[in-house]
Write a protein that holds these residues in place. Structure first.
Motif, PDB file in Angstrom:
ATOM      1  N   TYR A   1     -15.727   7.037  -2.606  1.00  0.00           N
ATOM      2  CA  TYR A   1     -15.808   7.453  -1.207  1.00  0.00           C
ATOM      3  C   TYR A   1     -14.523   7.104  -0.460  1.00  0.00           C
ATOM      4  O   TYR A   1     -14.002   7.918   0.313  1.00  0.00           O
ATOM      5  N   TYR A   2     -13.996   5.924  -0.705  1.00  0.00           N
ATOM      6  CA  TYR A   2     -12.757   5.505  -0.049  1.00  0.00           C
ATOM      7  C   TYR A   2     -11.583   6.389  -0.486  1.00  0.00           C
ATOM      8  O   TYR A   2     -10.758   6.805   0.335  1.00  0.00           O
ATOM      9  N   LEU A   3     -11.508   6.679  -1.784  1.00  0.00           N
ATOM     10  CA  LEU A   3     -10.428   7.533  -2.282  1.00  0.00           C
ATOM     11  C   LEU A   3     -10.552   8.953  -1.734  1.00  0.00           C
ATOM     12  O   LEU A   3      -9.541   9.600  -1.447  1.00  0.00           O
ATOM     13  N   LEU A   4     -11.780   9.428  -1.588  1.00  0.00           N
ATOM     14  CA  LEU A   4     -11.987  10.762  -1.038  1.00  0.00           C
ATOM     15  C   LEU A   4     -11.477  10.854   0.393  1.00  0.00           C
ATOM     16  O   LEU A   4     -10.782  11.822   0.764  1.00  0.00           O
ATOM     17  N   MET A   5     -11.791   9.846   1.197  1.00  0.00           N
ATOM     18  CA  MET A   5     -11.410   9.879   2.601  1.00  0.00           C
ATOM     19  C   MET A   5      -9.920   9.646   2.802  1.00  0.00           C
ATOM     20  O   MET A   5      -9.314  10.226   3.714  1.00  0.00           O
ATOM     21  N   THR A   6      -9.315   8.802   1.975  1.00  0.00           N
ATOM     22  CA  THR A   6      -7.910   8.431   2.181  1.00  0.00           C
ATOM     23  C   THR A   6      -6.936   9.294   1.389  1.00  0.00           C
ATOM     24  O   THR A   6      -5.874   9.663   1.899  1.00  0.00           O
ATOM     25  N   GLN A   7      -7.273   9.624   0.138  1.00  0.00           N
ATOM     26  CA  GLN A   7      -6.343  10.357  -0.715  1.00  0.00           C
ATOM     27  C   GLN A   7      -6.536  11.866  -0.643  1.00  0.00           C
ATOM     28  O   GLN A   7      -5.563  12.613  -0.672  1.00  0.00           O
ATOM     29  N   THR A   8      -7.789  12.305  -0.555  1.00  0.00           N
ATOM     30  CA  THR A   8      -8.053  13.747  -0.523  1.00  0.00           C
ATOM     31  C   THR A   8      -7.975  14.305   0.892  1.00  0.00           C
ATOM     32  O   THR A   8      -7.295  15.304   1.149  1.00  0.00           O
ATOM     33  N   TYR A   9      -8.685  13.658   1.820  1.00  0.00           N
ATOM     34  CA  TYR A   9      -8.708  14.138   3.204  1.00  0.00           C
ATOM     35  C   TYR A   9      -7.614  13.528   4.070  1.00  0.00           C
ATOM     36  O   TYR A   9      -7.391  13.999   5.192  1.00  0.00           O
ATOM     37  N   HIS A  10      -6.959  12.475   3.584  1.00  0.00           N
ATOM     38  CA  HIS A  10      -5.854  11.816   4.309  1.00  0.00           C
ATOM     39  C   HIS A  10      -6.283  11.401   5.722  1.00  0.00           C
ATOM     40  O   HIS A  10      -5.620  11.693   6.722  1.00  0.00           O
ATOM     41  N   LEU A  11      -7.397  10.701   5.797  1.00  0.00           N
ATOM     42  CA  LEU A  11      -7.942  10.275   7.082  1.00  0.00           C
ATOM     43  C   LEU A  11      -7.771   8.775   7.326  1.00  0.00           C
ATOM     44  O   LEU A  11      -8.453   8.216   8.189  1.00  0.00           O
ATOM     45  N   LYS A  12      -6.892   8.143   6.602  1.00  0.00           N
ATOM     46  CA  LYS A  12      -6.629   6.735   6.844  1.00  0.00           C
ATOM     47  C   LYS A  12      -6.033   6.551   8.233  1.00  0.00           C
ATOM     48  O   LYS A  12      -5.121   7.280   8.638  1.00  0.00           O
ATOM     49  N   ASP A  13      -6.560   5.576   8.997  1.00  0.00           N
ATOM     50  CA  ASP A  13      -6.137   5.293  10.364  1.00  0.00           C
ATOM     51  C   ASP A  13      -6.357   6.486  11.291  1.00  0.00           C
ATOM     52  O   ASP A  13      -5.604   6.691  12.247  1.00  0.00           O
ATOM     53  N   SER A  14      -7.388   7.266  11.006  1.00  0.00           N
ATOM     54  CA  SER A  14      -7.751   8.393  11.854  1.00  0.00           C
ATOM     55  C   SER A  14      -9.175   8.197  12.360  1.00  0.00           C
ATOM     56  O   SER A  14     -10.060   7.767  11.611  1.00  0.00           O
ATOM     57  N   TYR A  15      -9.379   8.533  13.627  1.00  0.00           N
ATOM     58  CA  TYR A  15     -10.721   8.417  14.190  1.00  0.00           C
ATOM     59  C   TYR A  15     -11.712   9.365  13.507  1.00  0.00           C
ATOM     60  O   TYR A  15     -12.923   9.128  13.538  1.00  0.00           O
ATOM     61  N   LEU A  16     -11.208  10.430  12.895  1.00  0.00           N
ATOM     62  CA  LEU A  16     -12.091  11.359  12.201  1.00  0.00           C
ATOM     63  C   LEU A  16     -12.786  10.694  11.021  1.00  0.00           C
ATOM     64  O   LEU A  16     -13.886  11.109  10.639  1.00  0.00           O
ATOM     65  N   ALA A  17     -12.155   9.684  10.437  1.00  0.00           N
ATOM     66  CA  ALA A  17     -12.787   8.964   9.328  1.00  0.00           C
ATOM     67  C   ALA A  17     -14.042   8.236   9.780  1.00  0.00           C
ATOM     68  O   ALA A  17     -14.942   7.970   8.975  1.00  0.00           O
ATOM     69  N   VAL A  18     -14.104   7.896  11.053  1.00  0.00           N
ATOM     70  CA  VAL A  18     -15.293   7.257  11.625  1.00  0.00           C
ATOM     71  C   VAL A  18     -16.234   8.298  12.206  1.00  0.00           C
ATOM     72  O   VAL A  18     -17.461   8.173  12.106  1.00  0.00           O
ATOM     73  N   PHE A  19     -15.666   9.344  12.781  1.00  0.00           N
ATOM     74  CA  PHE A  19     -16.453  10.337  13.513  1.00  0.00           C
ATOM     75  C   PHE A  19     -17.248  11.251  12.582  1.00  0.00           C
ATOM     76  O   PHE A  19     -18.439  11.490  12.802  1.00  0.00           O
ATOM     77  N   LEU A  20     -16.621  11.765  11.534  1.00  0.00           N
ATOM     78  CA  LEU A  20     -17.244  12.789  10.695  1.00  0.00           C
ATOM     79  C   LEU A  20     -18.428  12.289   9.868  1.00  0.00           C
ATOM     80  O   LEU A  20     -19.459  12.985   9.798  1.00  0.00           O
ATOM     81  N   PRO A  21     -18.335  11.116   9.206  1.00  0.00           N
ATOM     82  CA  PRO A  21     -19.482  10.704   8.374  1.00  0.00           C
ATOM     83  C   PRO A  21     -20.774  10.495   9.142  1.00  0.00           C
ATOM     84  O   PRO A  21     -21.863  10.622   8.564  1.00  0.00           O
ATOM     85  N   LEU A  22     -20.688  10.186  10.431  1.00  0.00           N
ATOM     86  CA  LEU A  22     -21.887   9.941  11.226  1.00  0.00           C
ATOM     87  C   LEU A  22     -22.409  11.190  11.913  1.00  0.00           C
ATOM     88  O   LEU A  22     -23.440  11.138  12.597  1.00  0.00           O
ATOM     89  N   LEU A  23     -21.707  12.307  11.743  1.00  0.00           N
ATOM     90  CA  LEU A  23     -22.031  13.509  12.505  1.00  0.00           C
ATOM     91  C   LEU A  23     -23.408  14.049  12.161  1.00  0.00           C
ATOM     92  O   LEU A  23     -24.152  14.496  13.038  1.00  0.00           O
ATOM     93  N   MET A  24     -23.767  13.999  10.897  1.00  0.00           N
ATOM     94  CA  MET A  24     -25.083  14.470  10.478  1.00  0.00           C
ATOM     95  C   MET A  24     -25.443  13.812   9.154  1.00  0.00           C
ATOM     96  O   MET A  24     -24.572  13.545   8.326  1.00  0.00           O
ATOM     97  N   THR A  25     -26.718  13.536   8.998  1.00  0.00           N
ATOM     98  CA  THR A  25     -27.213  12.904   7.780  1.00  0.00           C
ATOM     99  C   THR A  25     -28.380  13.717   7.238  1.00  0.00           C
ATOM    100  O   THR A  25     -29.078  14.414   7.996  1.00  0.00           O
ATOM    101  N   PRO A  26     -28.622  13.667   5.931  1.00  0.00           N
ATOM    102  CA  PRO A  26     -29.739  14.433   5.358  1.00  0.00           C
ATOM    103  C   PRO A  26     -31.081  14.092   5.990  1.00  0.00           C
ATOM    104  O   PRO A  26     -31.916  14.983   6.210  1.00  0.00           O
ATOM    105  N   TRP A  27     -31.286  12.806   6.294  1.00  0.00           N
ATOM    106  CA  TRP A  27     -32.574  12.405   6.850  1.00  0.00           C
ATOM    107  C   TRP A  27     -32.821  13.053   8.204  1.00  0.00           C
ATOM    108  O   TRP A  27     -33.935  13.495   8.500  1.00  0.00           O
ATOM    109  N   LEU A  28     -31.799  13.139   9.051  1.00  0.00           N
ATOM    110  CA  LEU A  28     -31.967  13.760  10.364  1.00  0.00           C
ATOM    111  C   LEU A  28     -32.183  15.262  10.252  1.00  0.00           C
ATOM    112  O   LEU A  28     -32.920  15.850  11.046  1.00  0.00           O
TER     113      LEU A  28
END
Length: 305
Positions: free
Chosen positions: A138-165
């Motif tokens: 998960y960390y490699l996906l966010m930092t190496q693939t999506y390049h979201l290190k030190d980006s607010y999107l790394a915090v914003f996007l994962p919480l946007l929607m969940t399967p349970w909701l």
């Protein structure tokens, strides 16, 4: 004219002794539970305004002893907390609004009988809630693939929607008759017009319930921030900022303790209490506005009649 029609408004129904006993027990249990929930928070507030020396000797108290705001001044010192407040408020408002829109549309689409592959997509969403690849991928996906290190999107996007909701919203939409959608189609309305004009007004309890879950999730977020937001980001979300304040104070206390220096006025317990007040106080005021819809939302489908 029937006898029931002659009953005037405002006439009180006479209760027998058993009904009064049951009501009294219910009021007592509900009142006791409410007090039990409120007292801990009042203890936190009272202790946060007490001096550290008094707290170490006397413990927590409802009424502040040796009143001081030193713990709060330490939290707000430097001004970064105000920036963290703005970041958290913006994320909470935008994330809740956008998340509600996506989740509501997804739940509605998955419940449409004329939507192809809805069962397969529903199973795929449910399947993702059962398994996780782990922290390292998960960390490699966010930092190496999506390049979201030190980006607010790394915090914003994962919480946007969940399967349970999404599953929860789907169950809410399930109680809306499909004939309402068909009637809108007959009148010439498109899918978006049917959803906005006919479906959304009937989903107010669901929107309030899921919106509250999303808002609390964004407000209390700290884990994603600890993974992807380094010290190069000046204003980090509120919870993680306060978490770092406590860690810095404890680290300072441990370092001076190793040097045989005693700091009696250094707040540790009062700082924790003040942090709890600062972090939870604002979100508490959100609940009264959605309480009516939240209660009706969590009981939708519980009683059929």
């Amino acid at each position: 004219m029937s006898d029931t029609s002659k009953v005037k408004k405002g006439v009180k129904v006479k209760l027998d002794i058993s009904d009064k006993i049951i009501r009294s027990i219910g009021y007592f249990v509900a009142g006791f539970y409410a007090i039990a929930c409120v007292i801990p928070f009042l203890l936190i507030v009272g202790t946060s305004f007490s001096s550290e020396a008094v707290v170490r000797i006397s413990g927590v108290s409802l009424i502040p002893k040796d009143f001081t705001t030193y713990a709060y001044s330490l939290i707000f010192q430097g001004g970064t907390v105000w920036g963290s407040y703005i970041v958290t408020i913006v994320m909470t408002v935008l994330g809740t609004s956008l998340g509600l829109s996506i989740i509501a549309m997804t739940g509605y689409a998955l419940q449409r009988k004329d939507f192809p592959f809805r069962n397969g997509i529903s199973f795929y969403i449910y399947f993702t809630s059962l398994f996780s690849a782990g922290l390292a991928p998960y960390y490699l996906l966010m930092t190496q693939t999506y390049h979201l290190k030190d980006s607010y999107l790394a915090v914003f996007l994962p919480l946007l929607m969940t399967p349970w909701l999404i599953i929860l919203m789907k169950n809410f939409v399930k109680d809306i008759p499909h004939e309402i959608t068909e009637s809108g189609k007959i009148d010439g309305a498109g899918d978006m017009k049917v959803f906005v004009s006919l479906i959304l007004p009937m989903l107010k309890p669901a929107l309030a319930t899921i919106g509250l879950f999303l808002a609390i999730g964004y407000w209390n977020e700290w884990y994603q921030s600890s993974l992807f937001l380094s010290s190069r980001v000046k204003y980090r979300p509120l919870q993680y900022n306060l978490y770092e304040v406590i860690n810095k104070v404890q680290m300072l206390q441990n370092s001076v303790a190793g040097s045989h220096v005693i700091l009696q006025n250094m707040p540790t317990e009062t700082l924790k209490m003040a942090t709890a007040v600062v972090s939870t106080g604002p979100i508490i005021f959100l609940y009264p506005f959605v309480q009516k819809y939240f209660i009706s939302g969590i009981t939708v489908g519980a009683v059929k009649g």
